[in-house]
Design a protein around this motif. Structure first.
Motif, short mmCIF file in Angstrom:
data_model
loop_
_atom_site.label_atom_id
_atom_site.label_comp_id
_atom_site.label_asym_id
_atom_site.label_seq_id
_atom_site.Cartn_x
_atom_site.Cartn_y
_atom_site.Cartn_z
N ALA A 1 -2.21 -3.55 -3.31
CA ALA A 1 -2.08 -2.75 -4.53
C ALA A 1 -2.30 -1.25 -4.30
CB ALA A 1 -3.02 -3.27 -5.61
N THR B 1 -3.29 -8.71 -11.49
CA THR B 1 -3.86 -7.37 -11.58
C THR B 1 -2.78 -6.37 -11.96
OG1 THR B 1 -5.57 -7.82 -9.91
CG2 THR B 1 -4.99 -5.51 -10.29
N VAL C 1 0.59 1.98 -4.42
CA VAL C 1 0.42 3.19 -5.23
C VAL C 1 0.54 4.44 -4.35
CG1 VAL C 1 -1.20 4.49 -6.66
CG2 VAL C 1 -0.97 2.02 -6.97
N ILE D 1 -0.76 -3.00 -12.15
CA ILE D 1 -0.63 -1.76 -11.39
C ILE D 1 0.19 -0.82 -12.28
CG2 ILE D 1 0.03 -0.70 -9.20
CD1 ILE D 1 0.03 -3.42 -7.91
N GLN E 1 0.80 2.29 -12.40
CA GLN E 1 1.64 3.33 -11.79
C GLN E 1 3.03 2.79 -11.46
OE1 GLN E 1 -1.38 2.38 -10.87
NE2 GLN E 1 -2.67 4.10 -10.23
#
Length: 248
Positions: free
Chosen positions: A150, A115, A154, A117, A119
């Motif tokens: 996740a 996945t 963030v 991420i 950011q």
């Protein structure tokens, strides 16, 4: 309609908008039974979940065996398995499973998902059990997997900006601590530790603190379900001046 399922080592939770009352969110939790596989626990949780069963076909209805849930067609599933962060510029989908299995030998029979991420400019690789995936895909038309950590990472990244002090973030859940640090918007450190006792938590946190060369004036941020928070903070204050609680 979408339902969110959060699977940890001890609980399975279901969250979804109420299909009748606009603006209301329904929440249910199932406690894992020890000695039973996660997929078996999930199957039982799905069978017991009131918000799912309230909209299931009646016993007299003629339903194809493969029919998905009539209301919740999409499930976003957060799984709590070991996380491996791969820099986006180095990510290769073909080699991701092999790289993950090298580092996590207990997950060799699991499927590996990735996945992004954005950011953090990383791709999070994590394991999803084949049996678990089967139970979900036979219930919901669309299943989207996400690593549990996740959104936490963030949020921690957002808190890392501002000030001149370094920050170390600790997320407590399910007798585990996820410890991470950032520098200039990039992940500097990210690792998980199993903890049952407060002294263990202090040991792991201060070990990372020392490894990263952090100063007593830097900031230690605590989040999640911290058992014995007052005693933990008191002990940590022996080594760290600034301790901050974060609600996520």
């Amino acid at each position: 309609m979408k339902i969110t399922i959060r699977i940890t080592r001890t609980t399975i939770t279901f969250t979804a908008p109420n299909p009748v009352i606009e603006g209301q969110t329904d929440f249910e939790q199932y406690n894992m039974k020890a000695g039973i596989a996660v997929a078996a626990n999930l199957r039982q949780a799905l069978a017991d979940c009131r918000m799912l069963n309230a909209h299931a076909p009646t016993a007299n209805a003629t339903v194809a065996a493969s029919q998905y849930h009539p209301v919740f067609d999409t499930a976003t599933v957060f799984v709590d398995t070991p996380l491996q962060l791969i820099p986006s510029e180095e990510f290769d989908e073909a080699t991701m499973p092999r790289l993950y299995h090298y580092a996590n030998t207990k997950c060799v029979d699991d499927d590996i998902e990735g996945t992004p991420i954005p950011q953090l400019n990383v791709v999070a690789a994590y394991a999803v059990g084949k049996d678990l995936k089967f139970v979900l895909t036979e219930t919901f038309h669309t299943v989207q997997f996400m690593p549990l950590l996740a959104p936490i990472l963030v949020e921690f990244l957002r808190h890392s900006y501002g000030g001149f002090q370094e920050k170390l973030f600790c997320y407590f859940h399910d007798k585990r601590i996820d410890v991470c640090a950032f520098r200039k918007g990039r992940v500097r450190f990210c690792c998980s530790f199993n903890v049952s006792l407060m002294p263990d938590a202090v040991y792991y946190i201060m070990n990372v603190w020392q490894t990263l060369g952090m100063k007593p004036s830097d900031i230690l941020c605590l989040a999640g379900s911290v058992t014995g928070r007052d005693a933990l903070v008191k002990e940590l204050h022996r080594f760290v001046k600034n301790i901050k609680n974060i609600t996520i």
